[in-house]
Structure formats: structure tokens, C-alpha cells
Write a protein that holds these residues in place. Sequence first.
Motif, PDB file in Angstrom:
ATOM      1  N   GLY A  65       3.939  -1.953   7.091  1.00  0.00           N
ATOM      2  CA  GLY A  65       4.387  -2.435   5.798  1.00  0.00           C
ATOM      3  C   GLY A  65       3.879  -1.608   4.640  1.00  0.00           C
ATOM      4  O   GLY A  65       3.719  -2.116   3.525  1.00  0.00           O
ATOM      5  N   VAL A  66       3.616  -0.310   4.868  1.00  0.00           N
ATOM      6  CA  VAL A  66       3.188   0.576   3.791  1.00  0.00           C
ATOM      7  C   VAL A  66       4.316   1.545   3.460  1.00  0.00           C
ATOM      8  O   VAL A  66       5.243   1.741   4.254  1.00  0.00           O
ATOM      9  N   ARG A  67       4.236   2.136   2.285  1.00  0.00           N
ATOM     10  CA  ARG A  67       5.276   3.087   1.858  1.00  0.00           C
ATOM     11  C   ARG A  67       4.702   4.496   1.803  1.00  0.00           C
ATOM     12  O   ARG A  67       3.632   4.716   1.229  1.00  0.00           O
ATOM     13  N   LEU A  68       5.419   5.432   2.422  1.00  0.00           N
ATOM     14  CA  LEU A  68       4.993   6.833   2.417  1.00  0.00           C
ATOM     15  C   LEU A  68       5.486   7.549   1.170  1.00  0.00           C
ATOM     16  O   LEU A  68       6.610   7.325   0.710  1.00  0.00           O
ATOM     17  N   VAL A  69       4.644   8.415   0.636  1.00  0.00           N
ATOM     18  CA  VAL A  69       5.013   9.302  -0.465  1.00  0.00           C
ATOM     19  C   VAL A  69       4.844  10.727   0.040  1.00  0.00           C
ATOM     20  O   VAL A  69       3.738  11.129   0.420  1.00  0.00           O
ATOM     21  N   LEU A  70       5.932  11.495   0.086  1.00  0.00           N
ATOM     22  CA  LEU A  70       5.919  12.831   0.689  1.00  0.00           C
ATOM     23  C   LEU A  70       5.654  13.910  -0.341  1.00  0.00           C
ATOM     24  O   LEU A  70       6.240  13.922  -1.423  1.00  0.00           O
ATOM     25  N   GLY A  71       4.771  14.841   0.025  1.00  0.00           N
ATOM     26  CA  GLY A  71       4.542  16.041  -0.766  1.00  0.00           C
ATOM     27  C   GLY A  71       4.676  17.260   0.130  1.00  0.00           C
ATOM     28  O   GLY A  71       4.058  17.332   1.188  1.00  0.00           O
ATOM     29  N   ARG A  94      -0.944  19.059  -4.850  1.00  0.00           N
ATOM     30  CA  ARG A  94      -0.161  17.986  -4.242  1.00  0.00           C
ATOM     31  C   ARG A  94      -1.052  16.780  -3.956  1.00  0.00           C
ATOM     32  O   ARG A  94      -0.663  15.633  -4.176  1.00  0.00           O
ATOM     33  N   VAL A  95      -2.252  17.050  -3.451  1.00  0.00           N
ATOM     34  CA  VAL A  95      -3.168  15.961  -3.113  1.00  0.00           C
ATOM     35  C   VAL A  95      -3.615  15.236  -4.371  1.00  0.00           C
ATOM     36  O   VAL A  95      -3.676  14.000  -4.409  1.00  0.00           O
ATOM     37  N   ARG A  96      -3.926  15.976  -5.448  1.00  0.00           N
ATOM     38  CA  ARG A  96      -4.334  15.342  -6.710  1.00  0.00           C
ATOM     39  C   ARG A  96      -3.233  14.432  -7.239  1.00  0.00           C
ATOM     40  O   ARG A  96      -3.502  13.327  -7.747  1.00  0.00           O
ATOM     41  N   ARG A  97      -1.985  14.874  -7.130  1.00  0.00           N
ATOM     42  CA  ARG A  97      -0.869  14.047  -7.600  1.00  0.00           C
ATOM     43  C   ARG A  97      -0.748  12.771  -6.772  1.00  0.00           C
ATOM     44  O   ARG A  97      -0.452  11.701  -7.313  1.00  0.00           O
ATOM     45  N   MET A  98      -0.962  12.897  -5.466  1.00  0.00           N
ATOM     46  CA  MET A  98      -0.928  11.711  -4.609  1.00  0.00           C
ATOM     47  C   MET A  98      -1.970  10.692  -5.062  1.00  0.00           C
ATOM     48  O   MET A  98      -1.683   9.488  -5.182  1.00  0.00           O
ATOM     49  N   ILE A  99      -3.182  11.158  -5.297  1.00  0.00           N
ATOM     50  CA  ILE A  99      -4.272  10.264  -5.683  1.00  0.00           C
ATOM     51  C   ILE A  99      -3.968   9.617  -7.034  1.00  0.00           C
ATOM     52  O   ILE A  99      -4.225   8.431  -7.249  1.00  0.00           O
ATOM     53  N   ALA A 100      -3.370  10.398  -7.957  1.00  0.00           N
ATOM     54  CA  ALA A 100      -3.000   9.848  -9.265  1.00  0.00           C
ATOM     55  C   ALA A 100      -1.944   8.755  -9.143  1.00  0.00           C
ATOM     56  O   ALA A 100      -1.901   7.829  -9.958  1.00  0.00           O
ATOM     57  N   LEU A 101      -1.105   8.829  -8.105  1.00  0.00           N
ATOM     58  CA  LEU A 101      -0.093   7.798  -7.875  1.00  0.00           C
ATOM     59  C   LEU A 101      -0.700   6.511  -7.329  1.00  0.00           C
ATOM     60  O   LEU A 101      -0.040   5.478  -7.279  1.00  0.00           O
ATOM     61  N   GLY A 102      -1.950   6.599  -6.868  1.00  0.00           N
ATOM     62  CA  GLY A 102      -2.624   5.419  -6.354  1.00  0.00           C
ATOM     63  C   GLY A 102      -2.532   5.230  -4.856  1.00  0.00           C
ATOM     64  O   GLY A 102      -2.626   4.096  -4.372  1.00  0.00           O
ATOM     65  N   VAL A 103      -2.373   6.341  -4.101  1.00  0.00           N
ATOM     66  CA  VAL A 103      -2.301   6.194  -2.649  1.00  0.00           C
ATOM     67  C   VAL A 103      -3.635   5.699  -2.095  1.00  0.00           C
ATOM     68  O   VAL A 103      -4.702   6.013  -2.624  1.00  0.00           O
ATOM     69  N   GLU A 104      -3.554   4.911  -1.020  1.00  0.00           N
ATOM     70  CA  GLU A 104      -4.750   4.393  -0.359  1.00  0.00           C
ATOM     71  C   GLU A 104      -5.378   5.438   0.557  1.00  0.00           C
ATOM     72  O   GLU A 104      -6.568   5.371   0.876  1.00  0.00           O
ATOM     73  N   GLY A 105      -4.577   6.376   1.028  1.00  0.00           N
ATOM     74  CA  GLY A 105      -5.056   7.419   1.927  1.00  0.00           C
ATOM     75  C   GLY A 105      -4.006   8.498   2.056  1.00  0.00           C
ATOM     76  O   GLY A 105      -2.887   8.365   1.540  1.00  0.00           O
ATOM     77  N   ILE A 106      -4.366   9.588   2.758  1.00  0.00           N
ATOM     78  CA  ILE A 106      -3.472  10.747   2.851  1.00  0.00           C
ATOM     79  C   ILE A 106      -3.429  11.260   4.286  1.00  0.00           C
ATOM     80  O   ILE A 106      -4.466  11.398   4.954  1.00  0.00           O
ATOM     81  N   LEU A 107      -2.215  11.546   4.762  1.00  0.00           N
ATOM     82  CA  LEU A 107      -1.998  12.306   5.991  1.00  0.00           C
ATOM     83  C   LEU A 107      -1.769  13.745   5.576  1.00  0.00           C
ATOM     84  O   LEU A 107      -0.886  14.020   4.754  1.00  0.00           O
ATOM     85  N   LEU A 108      -2.535  14.678   6.132  1.00  0.00           N
ATOM     86  CA  LEU A 108      -2.536  16.045   5.611  1.00  0.00           C
ATOM     87  C   LEU A 108      -2.415  17.066   6.726  1.00  0.00           C
ATOM     88  O   LEU A 108      -3.186  17.051   7.689  1.00  0.00           O
ATOM     89  N   ALA A 109      -1.426  17.942   6.594  1.00  0.00           N
ATOM     90  CA  ALA A 109      -1.322  19.142   7.426  1.00  0.00           C
ATOM     91  C   ALA A 109      -1.396  20.334   6.484  1.00  0.00           C
ATOM     92  O   ALA A 109      -0.468  20.577   5.717  1.00  0.00           O
ATOM     93  N   THR A 110      -2.514  21.032   6.495  1.00  0.00           N
ATOM     94  CA  THR A 110      -2.677  22.155   5.584  1.00  0.00           C
ATOM     95  C   THR A 110      -1.894  23.365   6.073  1.00  0.00           C
ATOM     96  O   THR A 110      -1.583  23.495   7.261  1.00  0.00           O
ATOM     97  N   LYS A 168       0.825  -1.198   0.000  1.00  0.00           N
ATOM     98  CA  LYS A 168       0.000   0.000   0.000  1.00  0.00           C
ATOM     99  C   LYS A 168       0.867   1.260   0.000  1.00  0.00           C
ATOM    100  O   LYS A 168       1.926   1.306   0.621  1.00  0.00           O
ATOM    101  N   LEU A 169       0.400   2.292  -0.709  1.00  0.00           N
ATOM    102  CA  LEU A 169       1.035   3.603  -0.706  1.00  0.00           C
ATOM    103  C   LEU A 169       0.167   4.554   0.106  1.00  0.00           C
ATOM    104  O   LEU A 169      -1.057   4.554  -0.002  1.00  0.00           O
TER     105      LEU A 169
END
Length: 354
Positions: free
Chosen positions: A98-104, A115-131, A70-71
Motif C-alpha cells: 500500500g505504498v506509492r513509488l516515486v521514480l527517478g 535525484r536522491v535529494r529530490r526524493m527526500i524533499a518529496l518526503g519519501v520514507e526510504g529509497i531503493l537505489l541502483a547506482t 507512504k512514499l
Amino acid sequence: MLAEERQKLILEHIRLYGRVRAVDLARELNVAEVTIRRDLNGLHSAGMLSRIHGGAVRRGQEQPGSPGQKLVGIVVPSSMYYFSEVIRGAESAAERFGVRLVLGVSDYGAVEQDRVRRMIALGVEGILLATAAGDSDPGAAAWVEDISVPTVLMERAFGSPSLKREMDHVRTDHRAGAVLALRHLYGLGHRSIAVAMSATPTSYWLELGCRDAREILGLTDQPEVVQLGRVGGDGVPAELDQLLDRCLANGTRAFFVHNDMAAALLVELAFQRGLRIPEDIAVVAYDDVTASMAPVPLTAVSPPKHAVGSLALEQLMRSIGYGSTIAGPVSHLSLLPTLHIRESCGAREIPSDR
């Protein structure tokens, strides 16, 4: 504990988190690490997990980024200073699951939606977000409720009635942190306390905490709260320079400063005026990222940054339904900061009327 019992616990950890480390299991189960390694080797031979250096993972997840792994995206205003420890906390939890983080990194003021749209396009299962927007502005980040994957907010708390639905969040109770700082200075005998705030989303809550402290402690003088902005040619905010002069004139000898860098600048200004710290003034910083490295190590209120990232990742896994067929409920976690006492606050006894 029998070997069979240990191995059942190991497999349960693998089921929940995706991977285990031998050193962590040895500590948790109170056995020698060599015993755990022997258990892992046996379970690997039985085809129940895959052995890797230092521990084990689910079968099929032997390599980071392998098929089926999972990403998870993590978007923060800045990878430096405050959020670096939050990221490390999320990384530690991601390793367990056992998941891999993708940083934006969006940086303050940047457009985060991209940044969030790019994450979703990469196929992430979910997002941790600090606006970059603080949650004191109800409409500042209304776009977050339209994110199409499970999302957990870090150090933000957008929700009803500002948004149509509640969102998971893990945040520090900065308001309580300000009370903690002022209570400590009050305990040293100070009754007049100056407050300087850097312009970040945190300062809103810290200022509310200062008001709380006034009521709780019965301070006769309203703490002066100064927002730091303009920077002079010497790199020092003009407001900080002026605040110190006013305090020296009116007898105030205690300062609560957000953040560490601003507090260190205050110490430098005090030195330039021939003041000694902590003999002449007491300083408490907020953030505790670089406070221990100041010319005089700074007493500081420390938000649980690592825990914010780690618990946010764990909550995201529950939201996704990781290890279960049912996603977990929406959760709001508020974590208390701690006070780390160092040299900068041990001022001499202050007259009770000051």
C-alpha cells in the motif's frame, strides 16, 4: 477453512502489506474468489478494512496518494532495458504494502545525489537505489552512506570496509551466472569459449565468473574475454567483429556474450559470413531481456530482475519498521540467475580436442 479463520488471515495481510487482492488470496487459501470477495465485503461492512476494486486496503488508504500513504523513492541508472523489470518487481511489492513509488532516472554517468535529494524533499520514507557506479569500485559511491532515510541497494553491494556501515542490498550473483553459461557450453562439448562483455557494472562479476569456470571445468584454454567498446558505422562494436574473425581462424565455436543486444549482433555477423546457428556456432547471452526476440532465439542466463525489485522493497519496509515498532536487521540477499535454453546453443557435436 472456516470463515472466521480466513478473515483473520485477511486482516493479518492487511496489517502487514496495507492491501490485498482477492485473486491472490483465493489462490493462497485455495478457495473460490467469490468466497474471498464475500469475506472482504463483510469486513468492509464491519469497518475493519476498505473495499476497493479487486481487493481491499487499510481504512484511510482508499485512493493512491491519500493522506497517510507512504512514499518510497526508486532511483535507477535507466528505466529502459535491464531495470524496467526491476521496477515492475518493486511496483508489485509496493502494491501489496500500500505504498506509492516515486521514480527517478539518473542515467549512466549522471549525478545521482541530486535525484536522491529530490526524493527526500518529496518526503519519501526510504529509497531503493541502483547506482550507475559498480560495486567493484570501492570508493565510487561512498556518498550513499550519508543518505538520511533508510536505503536498500539493488544490484549493488557497497559496504564494509569501503563504507563505515553495512547497507541493505539485494543483488544477482552474476559471477555464478557466468559459471552457469560456460558450464552449459562445456556440456555441449566446447573446450574453447570466447567471451564478449559490454561495459557495465555487471561485466566485472561476469569476468570473475569466467575465471571460476576455467578452474571448475578444467578448461585447457583460458576463455578470451573481450570488452566491447567502439561502434563502427554499421552500429557493430569493432571488437565483436574482430573477435568472430579470430575465433573462426582458431576453431573456437562457442560464445558467451553480455548483453542480449551484443549477442544478437554477433548472430547477424555470423549470418553475414555464411554461418548457421546453431549448426556452426553456439551462442549464450546474458541478461535475457530481449534474447527471445533475436533472429535466432538466444539461449540466455536470466537474472531474477523482478525478484530483485520485489525483495528490495520488502527489505526496505522491514528497515523502516513497517507493521512493527522495531526496524528489521541489515540484510544481504544474493539471488541466483537461471538458464533459459533456446535455439542458439544447440551446436553439433564438437571434437573433444577443440
